[in-house]
Design a protein around this motif. Sequence first.
Motif, PDB file in Angstrom:
ATOM      1  N   ARG A  94      -7.162   1.845  -5.500  1.00  0.00           N
ATOM      2  CA  ARG A  94      -7.779   2.372  -4.281  1.00  0.00           C
ATOM      3  C   ARG A  94      -8.688   3.538  -4.636  1.00  0.00           C
ATOM      4  NH1 ARG A  94      -5.242   3.651   1.642  1.00  0.00           N
ATOM      5  NH2 ARG A  94      -7.001   4.857   2.415  1.00  0.00           N
TER       6      ARG A  94
ATOM      7  N   TYR B 119      -0.500   1.050  17.095  1.00  0.00           N
ATOM      8  CA  TYR B 119      -0.123   2.442  16.858  1.00  0.00           C
ATOM      9  C   TYR B 119       0.527   3.097  18.069  1.00  0.00           C
ATOM     10  CZ  TYR B 119      -3.099   1.539  12.846  1.00  0.00           C
ATOM     11  OH  TYR B 119      -3.649   0.984  11.729  1.00  0.00           O
TER      12      TYR B 119
ATOM     13  N   HIS C  98       0.827  -1.207   0.000  1.00  0.00           N
ATOM     14  CA  HIS C  98       0.000   0.000   0.000  1.00  0.00           C
ATOM     15  C   HIS C  98       0.857   1.250   0.000  1.00  0.00           C
ATOM     16  CE1 HIS C  98      -4.234  -0.847   0.804  1.00  0.00           C
ATOM     17  NE2 HIS C  98      -3.827  -1.971   1.347  1.00  0.00           N
TER      18      HIS C  98
ATOM     19  N   LEU D  76     -11.925  -1.244  11.990  1.00  0.00           N
ATOM     20  CA  LEU D  76     -12.850  -1.581  13.072  1.00  0.00           C
ATOM     21  C   LEU D  76     -12.275  -1.129  14.418  1.00  0.00           C
ATOM     22  CD1 LEU D  76     -15.575  -2.991  13.083  1.00  0.00           C
ATOM     23  CD2 LEU D  76     -14.414  -5.000  13.968  1.00  0.00           C
TER      24      LEU D  76
ATOM     25  N   GLU E  33      -8.743  -5.616   6.038  1.00  0.00           N
ATOM     26  CA  GLU E  33      -7.387  -5.321   6.523  1.00  0.00           C
ATOM     27  C   GLU E  33      -7.393  -4.804   7.967  1.00  0.00           C
ATOM     28  OE1 GLU E  33      -5.575  -3.948   2.187  1.00  0.00           O
ATOM     29  OE2 GLU E  33      -6.364  -2.440   3.548  1.00  0.00           O
TER      30      GLU E  33
ATOM     31  N   SER F 226     -10.500   4.768  10.519  1.00  0.00           N
ATOM     32  CA  SER F 226     -10.041   3.933  11.613  1.00  0.00           C
ATOM     33  C   SER F 226     -10.841   4.199  12.878  1.00  0.00           C
ATOM     34  CB  SER F 226      -8.565   4.264  11.876  1.00  0.00           C
ATOM     35  OG  SER F 226      -7.749   3.169  11.546  1.00  0.00           O
TER      36      SER F 226
ATOM     37  N   GLY G 286      -6.100  -3.959  11.535  1.00  0.00           N
ATOM     38  CA  GLY G 286      -4.827  -3.847  12.243  1.00  0.00           C
ATOM     39  C   GLY G 286      -5.111  -3.707  13.730  1.00  0.00           C
TER      40      GLY G 286
ATOM     41  N   HIS H  22     -10.233  -1.297  -4.197  1.00  0.00           N
ATOM     42  CA  HIS H  22      -9.932  -1.220  -2.766  1.00  0.00           C
ATOM     43  C   HIS H  22     -10.527   0.046  -2.163  1.00  0.00           C
ATOM     44  CE1 HIS H  22      -7.673  -0.395   0.864  1.00  0.00           C
ATOM     45  NE2 HIS H  22      -7.306  -1.647   0.877  1.00  0.00           N
TER      46      HIS H  22
HETATM   47  N1  LLP Z   1      -5.850  -0.637   5.473  1.00  0.00           N
HETATM   48  C1  LLP Z   1      -5.428   0.582   5.087  1.00  0.00           C
HETATM   49  C2  LLP Z   1      -5.335   0.878   3.668  1.00  0.00           C
HETATM   50  C3  LLP Z   1      -5.096   1.536   6.053  1.00  0.00           C
HETATM   51  O1  LLP Z   1      -4.699   2.735   5.664  1.00  0.00           O
HETATM   52  C4  LLP Z   1      -5.205   1.215   7.420  1.00  0.00           C
HETATM   53  C5  LLP Z   1      -4.859   2.189   8.447  1.00  0.00           C
HETATM   54  C6  LLP Z   1      -5.628  -0.076   7.783  1.00  0.00           C
HETATM   55  C7  LLP Z   1      -5.955  -0.972   6.773  1.00  0.00           C
HETATM   56  C8  LLP Z   1      -5.740  -0.526   9.208  1.00  0.00           C
HETATM   57  O2  LLP Z   1      -6.649   0.211   9.935  1.00  0.00           O
HETATM   58  P1  LLP Z   1      -7.051  -0.286  11.414  1.00  0.00           P
HETATM   59  O3  LLP Z   1      -7.838  -1.557  11.270  1.00  0.00           O
HETATM   60  O4  LLP Z   1      -5.794  -0.515  12.167  1.00  0.00           O
HETATM   61  O5  LLP Z   1      -7.839   0.842  11.964  1.00  0.00           O
HETATM   62  N2  LLP Z   1      -2.301   6.034  13.557  1.00  0.00           N
HETATM   63  C9  LLP Z   1      -3.753   6.057  13.634  1.00  0.00           C
HETATM   64  C10 LLP Z   1      -4.373   5.084  12.699  1.00  0.00           C
HETATM   65  C11 LLP Z   1      -3.948   5.316  11.278  1.00  0.00           C
HETATM   66  C12 LLP Z   1      -4.480   4.245  10.391  1.00  0.00           C
HETATM   67  C13 LLP Z   1      -3.908   4.339   9.040  1.00  0.00           C
HETATM   68  N3  LLP Z   1      -4.376   3.332   8.154  1.00  0.00           N
HETATM   69  C14 LLP Z   1      -4.170   5.761  15.074  1.00  0.00           C
HETATM   70  O6  LLP Z   1      -3.298   5.631  15.926  1.00  0.00           O
HETATM   71  O7  LLP Z   1      -5.355   5.715  15.382  1.00  0.00           O
END
Ligand code: LLP
Length: 463
Positions: A185, A421, A138, A279, A320, A240, A322, A235
């Motif tokens: 995307r 994070y 990505h 999520l 995806e 988040s 995280g 995509h």
């Molecule tokens: N996929 C893509 C394309 C993304 O940009 C991200 C997160 C994820 C998946 C994973 O998102 P998650 O499931 O972890 O929310 N630093 C910030 C969050 C930035 C997220 C960036 N992209 C924080 O600490 O809240």
Amino acid sequence: MSRSAHPAGPRYADVLPEGHYPAPPADLNALEPRVWSRTVSRNADGVVTVGGLDVNRLAEEFGTPAYFLDEDDFRARCRAWREAFGPDADVFYAGKAFLSRAVVRWLTEEGLNLDVCSGGELATALDAGMPAERIALHGNNKSVEEITRAVEEGVGRIVVDSFQELVRVAHIAQRAGKRQRVQIRVTVGVEAHTHEFIATAHEDQKFGLPLAGGQAAEAVRRALKLDGLELVGIHSHIGSQIFDTSGFEVAARRVVGLLREVRDEHGVELPEIDLGGGLGIAYTPDDDPREPHEIATALRAIVERECAAAGLAVPRLSVEPGRAIVGPTAFTLYEVGTVKELPGLRTYVSVDGGMSDNIRTALYDADYSVALVSRTSTAGPMLSRVVGKHCESGDIVVRDAFLPADVAPGDLLAVPATGAYCRSMASNYNHALRPPVVVVKDGAARVIVRRETEEDLFRLDVG
Ligand code: LLP
């Protein structure tokens, strides 16, 4: 709740008038399961344990601050996502939340794929043995070096973010004699209910190509003409720390809408859609996140319904997550250094870390909870602000928290839900040495990312 229900709490009452401050929890020693990793509890002496190990001994052995990550919990969450989405879908763990070689090995074993967004993450994934075809690359401005390595290693997909990048990836793939699988995307125009800095589906931002106005359709048109590319799907990532499924459902509907347009214009049915991560998790007991099976059910239903209406075969779905996998699996352990009561204001409890190990409170105004974990206390609640040791007044770890009024230097505090994070966004501000990540499992603890040393700092300082 009336003040008299919590007698020894004079200080919080000074901060806000009666009825305007949040009620302290009924039992300050209780550990709300929603915010702690699964193997956390208190032992008979009142000391918190994780994976069967008590935090006083962990602090002695590994020092503070340190992140303690519960491996069984991590693996259980991977399995919950895999099982919720089933064999017709792929779960890509978002490495930006936290990545290390051990994490890559767990993911490989648990059958997850991996989303990486830099050369460093890609190198870590490959070094730890994640098969390249299970990796997605990505980023809104991938370097030529990053794209070249990804293509040469044979990553399963590159998620393309701009018109220039389509050409760049095609050129690099052709030069390598390959046809690279790519997704495009897109931004679907959904306003995710989250902090502006982490919302990514509205159109006025750097990621993706808007569906509205036709840029996404134009990218498909161009991708289909480029020899070095195999366009496999679309995509979308809407943001988040999201708690309801409605934004994902709208995104799914709009992405399927584009698949239909593509079929009508080009006679091509793209076989994949990815609906990103985002999520939310519980940082405080007030947060009420959705479970993976809830999101899987909602997404599958909407994709199937929309595809049936459009006469399309149901594409292979991927997501995806995280934060939702790694976030709840770790806590940060700190030692209290000073307790400063400012009469009529609040009490500042300073710990031995801060914005260098958790920037999220300062950056996003994020809420966390905190507990005294090295002992229990019968003292009443004290409205506290847990702060770090950095040279900034914004260096706040937990903005407002009730701690027992007898909290004192030498006590250990733990902040739960810091698996995502925090270490991955940690910095050396003030030449802080970044804390280790210690994995606990079945009564044993081992370091997977060691604590930084002054030598590590000097290694880069070559002047
Ligand atoms: N996929 C893509 C394309 C993304 O940009 C991200 C997160 C994820 C998946 C994973 O998102 P998650 O499931 O972890 O929310 N630093 C910030 C969050 C930035 C997220 C960036 N992209 C924080 O600490 O809240």
